[in-house]
Design an enzyme around this catalytic site. Structure first.
Site, short mmCIF file in Angstrom:
data_model
loop_
_atom_site.label_atom_id
_atom_site.label_comp_id
_atom_site.label_asym_id
_atom_site.label_seq_id
_atom_site.Cartn_x
_atom_site.Cartn_y
_atom_site.Cartn_z
N LYS A 144 0.96 -1.06 0.14
CA LYS A 144 0.16 0.49 -0.20
C LYS A 144 0.57 1.34 0.04
O LYS A 144 0.66 2.52 -0.44
CB LYS A 144 -1.03 0.02 1.34
CG LYS A 144 -1.77 -0.95 1.00
CD LYS A 144 -3.14 -0.55 2.02
CE LYS A 144 -4.29 -1.51 1.51
NZ LYS A 144 -5.37 -1.14 2.97
N LYS A 194 -7.59 -11.78 -7.78
CA LYS A 194 -8.63 -11.48 -6.75
C LYS A 194 -9.88 -10.67 -7.51
O LYS A 194 -9.16 -9.72 -8.21
CB LYS A 194 -8.25 -11.00 -5.27
CG LYS A 194 -9.12 -11.32 -4.48
CD LYS A 194 -8.22 -11.31 -3.68
CE LYS A 194 -9.49 -10.68 -2.46
NZ LYS A 194 -8.87 -10.98 -0.76
N LYS A 248 -12.84 -4.48 -5.47
CA LYS A 248 -13.25 -3.12 -5.51
C LYS A 248 -12.99 -2.45 -6.38
O LYS A 248 -13.33 -1.82 -6.71
CB LYS A 248 -14.04 -2.92 -4.39
CG LYS A 248 -12.96 -2.56 -3.15
CD LYS A 248 -13.86 -2.28 -1.92
CE LYS A 248 -12.91 -2.61 -1.02
NZ LYS A 248 -13.21 -2.52 0.24
#
Ligand code: TRP
Length: 341
Positions: free
Chosen positions: A117, A200, A203
């Protein structure tokens, strides 16, 4: 000492926008089953985790309420489970501070989610993003939770939670925090992108066609399944034959997850048939299962006061469990407080 902690399940999901079929099959559906088994279940919308990366305030508010609506529409009963947003229970942030003082820089520096991140520019990542796993440990341990259902990607954070509990117990010579059991979702429940069976379903994927959102209506769901990437072969009669066919395997897994059966059962039913037959069957099943959830979410979102009331009620019940545990923690650490008489 025999296990002094009774079974209590805790899990959290970030309200950072959009619930997908992946969240539903991988997490929500399991959360509901655990609740329905009669296990004590605490489900937390981790808004303090969400803001470790800047969130537009209006969107965060909306996403938090929508996530609550998604939980309830999927079958979480806010009377039987405790459903609340993290920021309404100060014990999370308070215990996280103490855990910041237990966890070591070296431990947190090894967290792969932080590295992913933060990206290349680590100097510019928030301190909160770095300390994220200590807050997650606090979420769990503030309730003395024993079991934590999460996806594979959270395994390292749960190991850190165990390490924090062990080090705290060791440093203060107590058996106070439980060493939690991760309950990792199986590969069969991991839902992959409809455009790339090796990624995966997410969103944050730029292509909306890669995912089914719980807010999608029947037409959108059918359309996305019809256009999902596949291969020209018919479905085989063994799971082994799907190893190299990521997209086909994903659709079979999705079917199984929605039907509540095993992937082998799906193949027993569809072996020898092509996607021309399988996709419409899958689309019908997905619409039948997801449309009622979608309708209920939409209904709930029209009554934001009701959602806020449910979250406040959950937070009050969560506080009642966490407050004495936090008070005992203060006592153990040597933080002076007036004893309740
Ligand atoms: N880090 C988790 C995720 O990204 C969310 C989370 C926060 C969580 N606190 C938690 C999950 C406590 C389980 C228990 O998925």
């Amino acid at each position: 000492m025999s296990d002094p902690f009774r079974t209590r399940v805790f899990s959290g999901i970030q309200p950072s926008g959009g619930l997908t079929l992946g969240n539903y099959l991988g997490a929500l559906q399991r959360f509901v089953t655990t609740q329905d088994d009669g296990t004590e279940t605490i489900y937390c919308l981790v808004d303090l985790h969400a803001i470790t990366i800047w969130q537009d305030p209006a969107k965060l508010r909306h996403a938090t309420r929508e996530l609550a609506a998604g939980f309830i529409a999927a079958g979480i009963d806010p009377q039987r489970s405790i459903l609340f947003n993290q920021s309404q229970v100060p014990a999370h942030a308070e215990l996280a501070w103490i855990f910041n003082c237990v966890a070591r820089m070296g431990w947190l520096s090894r967290m792969t989610q932080f590295k992913d991140k933060a990206g290349k520019n680590r100097e510019n990542a928030s301190v909160g993003l770095f300390a994220y796993p200590a807050l997650m440990a606090a979420d769990i341990l503030a309730y003395h939770a024993t079991h934590v259902p999460v996806g594979e990607d959270q395994k390292q954070h749960l190991e850190l939670t165990r390490d924090i509990a062990i080090k705290f117990n060791h440093d203060y010579e107590v058996e106070f925090f439980p060493v939690v059991e991760p309950v990792i979702e199986g590969a069969a429940t991991r839902v992959m992108s409809l455009r790339d069976g090796t990624k995966k379903m997410s969103k944050s994927d730029p292509s909306d066609m890669s995912r089914i959102n719980l807010t999608d209506d029947a037409d959108a769901i059918s359309n996305k399944i019809r256009k999902a990437r596949t291969d020209p072969e018919p479905l085989p009669d063994t799971l082994d034959a799907l190893t190299e066919r990521a997209e086909a395997r994903n659709l079979v897994n999705i079917y199984a997850g929605l039907a509540g059966c095993s992937p082998a059962d799906v193949l027993a039913q569809f072996a020898g048939q092509g996607f021309g037959t399988f996709k419409p069957a899958l689309a019908d099943l997905a619409v039948a299962r997801l449309a009622p959830i979608n309708t209920e979410m939409t209904r709930l979102m029209q009554d934001v006061d009701e959602i806020d009331r449910i979250l406040a009620d959950g937070a009050a019940r969560a506080r009642a469990i966490a407050a004495p545990i936090l008070a005992q923690t203060h006592e153990i650490v040597g933080l002076v407080q007036r004893r309740e008489v």
